[in-house]
Write a protein that holds these residues in place. Structure first.
Motif, PDB file in Angstrom:
ATOM      1  N   TYR A   3       0.830  -1.192   0.000  1.00  0.00           N
ATOM      2  CA  TYR A   3       0.000   0.000   0.000  1.00  0.00           C
ATOM      3  C   TYR A   3       0.870   1.248   0.000  1.00  0.00           C
ATOM      4  N   THR A   4       0.246   2.355  -0.383  1.00  0.00           N
ATOM      5  CA  THR A   4       0.894   3.658  -0.355  1.00  0.00           C
ATOM      6  C   THR A   4       0.116   4.535   0.611  1.00  0.00           C
ATOM      7  N   THR A   5       0.832   5.193   1.502  1.00  0.00           N
ATOM      8  CA  THR A   5       0.168   6.113   2.430  1.00  0.00           C
ATOM      9  C   THR A   5      -0.194   7.393   1.690  1.00  0.00           C
ATOM     10  N   ILE A   6      -1.455   7.768   1.775  1.00  0.00           N
ATOM     11  CA  ILE A   6      -1.923   9.008   1.155  1.00  0.00           C
ATOM     12  C   ILE A   6      -1.708  10.175   2.112  1.00  0.00           C
ATOM     13  N   ASP A   7      -2.149   9.995   3.385  1.00  0.00           N
ATOM     14  CA  ASP A   7      -2.028  11.079   4.348  1.00  0.00           C
ATOM     15  C   ASP A   7      -2.325  10.562   5.756  1.00  0.00           C
ATOM     16  N   ASP A   8      -1.779  11.236   6.758  1.00  0.00           N
ATOM     17  CA  ASP A   8      -2.163  11.007   8.140  1.00  0.00           C
ATOM     18  C   ASP A   8      -3.414  11.839   8.375  1.00  0.00           C
ATOM     19  N   ILE A   9      -4.467  11.222   8.911  1.00  0.00           N
ATOM     20  CA  ILE A   9      -5.724  11.935   9.099  1.00  0.00           C
ATOM     21  C   ILE A   9      -6.192  11.792  10.544  1.00  0.00           C
ATOM     22  N   SER A  10      -7.029  12.732  10.959  1.00  0.00           N
ATOM     23  CA  SER A  10      -7.621  12.664  12.292  1.00  0.00           C
ATOM     24  C   SER A  10      -8.999  13.298  12.255  1.00  0.00           C
ATOM     25  N   ALA A  11      -9.830  12.910  13.228  1.00  0.00           N
ATOM     26  CA  ALA A  11     -11.174  13.470  13.350  1.00  0.00           C
ATOM     27  C   ALA A  11     -11.571  13.421  14.816  1.00  0.00           C
ATOM     28  N   ALA A  12     -12.316  14.431  15.247  1.00  0.00           N
ATOM     29  CA  ALA A  12     -12.760  14.505  16.634  1.00  0.00           C
ATOM     30  C   ALA A  12     -14.281  14.562  16.693  1.00  0.00           C
ATOM     31  N   ASP A  13     -14.817  14.076  17.804  1.00  0.00           N
ATOM     32  CA  ASP A  13     -16.255  14.172  18.055  1.00  0.00           C
ATOM     33  C   ASP A  13     -16.478  14.730  19.451  1.00  0.00           C
ATOM     34  N   CYS A  14     -17.446  15.605  19.551  1.00  0.00           N
ATOM     35  CA  CYS A  14     -17.816  16.177  20.841  1.00  0.00           C
ATOM     36  C   CYS A  14     -19.339  16.224  20.935  1.00  0.00           C
ATOM     37  N   SER A  15     -19.982  15.119  20.631  1.00  0.00           N
ATOM     38  CA  SER A  15     -21.444  15.077  20.602  1.00  0.00           C
ATOM     39  C   SER A  15     -22.050  14.901  21.978  1.00  0.00           C
ATOM     40  N   GLY A  16     -21.230  14.597  22.988  1.00  0.00           N
ATOM     41  CA  GLY A  16     -21.755  14.421  24.331  1.00  0.00           C
ATOM     42  C   GLY A  16     -22.464  13.098  24.529  1.00  0.00           C
ATOM     43  N   ALA A  17     -22.093  12.092  23.770  1.00  0.00           N
ATOM     44  CA  ALA A  17     -22.754  10.793  23.861  1.00  0.00           C
ATOM     45  C   ALA A  17     -22.596  10.217  25.259  1.00  0.00           C
ATOM     46  N   PRO A  18     -23.546   9.514  25.778  1.00  0.00           N
ATOM     47  CA  PRO A  18     -24.870   9.267  25.211  1.00  0.00           C
ATOM     48  C   PRO A  18     -25.931  10.276  25.624  1.00  0.00           C
ATOM     49  N   TYR A  19     -25.593  11.261  26.430  1.00  0.00           N
ATOM     50  CA  TYR A  19     -26.626  12.125  27.003  1.00  0.00           C
ATOM     51  C   TYR A  19     -26.660  13.539  26.452  1.00  0.00           C
ATOM     52  N   GLY A  20     -25.856  13.865  25.492  1.00  0.00           N
ATOM     53  CA  GLY A  20     -25.847  15.201  24.922  1.00  0.00           C
ATOM     54  C   GLY A  20     -24.932  16.138  25.691  1.00  0.00           C
ATOM     55  N   GLY A  21     -24.889  17.380  25.264  1.00  0.00           N
ATOM     56  CA  GLY A  21     -24.008  18.354  25.889  1.00  0.00           C
ATOM     57  C   GLY A  21     -22.627  18.307  25.259  1.00  0.00           C
ATOM     58  N   ARG A  22     -21.769  19.246  25.614  1.00  0.00           N
ATOM     59  CA  ARG A  22     -20.430  19.309  25.027  1.00  0.00           C
ATOM     60  C   ARG A  22     -19.383  18.957  26.071  1.00  0.00           C
ATOM     61  N   VAL A  23     -19.622  17.858  26.793  1.00  0.00           N
ATOM     62  CA  VAL A  23     -18.714  17.449  27.853  1.00  0.00           C
ATOM     63  C   VAL A  23     -17.727  16.396  27.359  1.00  0.00           C
ATOM     64  N   TRP A  24     -18.191  15.408  26.610  1.00  0.00           N
ATOM     65  CA  TRP A  24     -17.309  14.362  26.092  1.00  0.00           C
ATOM     66  C   TRP A  24     -17.786  13.901  24.730  1.00  0.00           C
ATOM     67  N   GLY A  25     -16.965  13.147  24.057  1.00  0.00           N
ATOM     68  CA  GLY A  25     -17.265  12.709  22.693  1.00  0.00           C
ATOM     69  C   GLY A  25     -17.550  11.225  22.588  1.00  0.00           C
TER      70      GLY A  25
END
Length: 76
Positions: A3-25
């Motif tokens: 394989y050939t590496t295209i790019d190092d990627i990252s993504a974050a979530d802050c949906s507040g699962a499972p109860y909502g709010g912006r406390v954790w992802g």
């Protein structure tokens, strides 16, 4: 399989699962965002994926941040 590496990627979530709010992802939602980024790069897969808590990301106390390498399979 090679394989050939295209790019190092990252993504974050802050949906507040499972109860909502912006406390954790939610790691599953961060992985889905990571998949979308890889697809936009026309990658075949994501390897070396890892997730961890990341403090103070996107105005969130403890977001889930996932990262990995977007790769394209080589035809050999």
């Amino acid at each position: 399989m090679e394989y050939t590496t295209i790019d190092d990627i990252s993504a974050a979530d802050c949906s507040g699962a499972p109860y909502g709010g912006r406390v954790w992802g939610d790691a599953e939602k961060a992985i889905e965002a990571l998949k979308a980024k890889a697809a936009s790069l026309d990658a075949d897969a994501i390897i070396n994926t890892s997730c961890s808590a990341a403090p103070f990301v996107n105005n969130c106390w403890a977001a889930k941040l996932c990262s990995g390498k977007a790769v394209k399979w080589s035809k050999t």
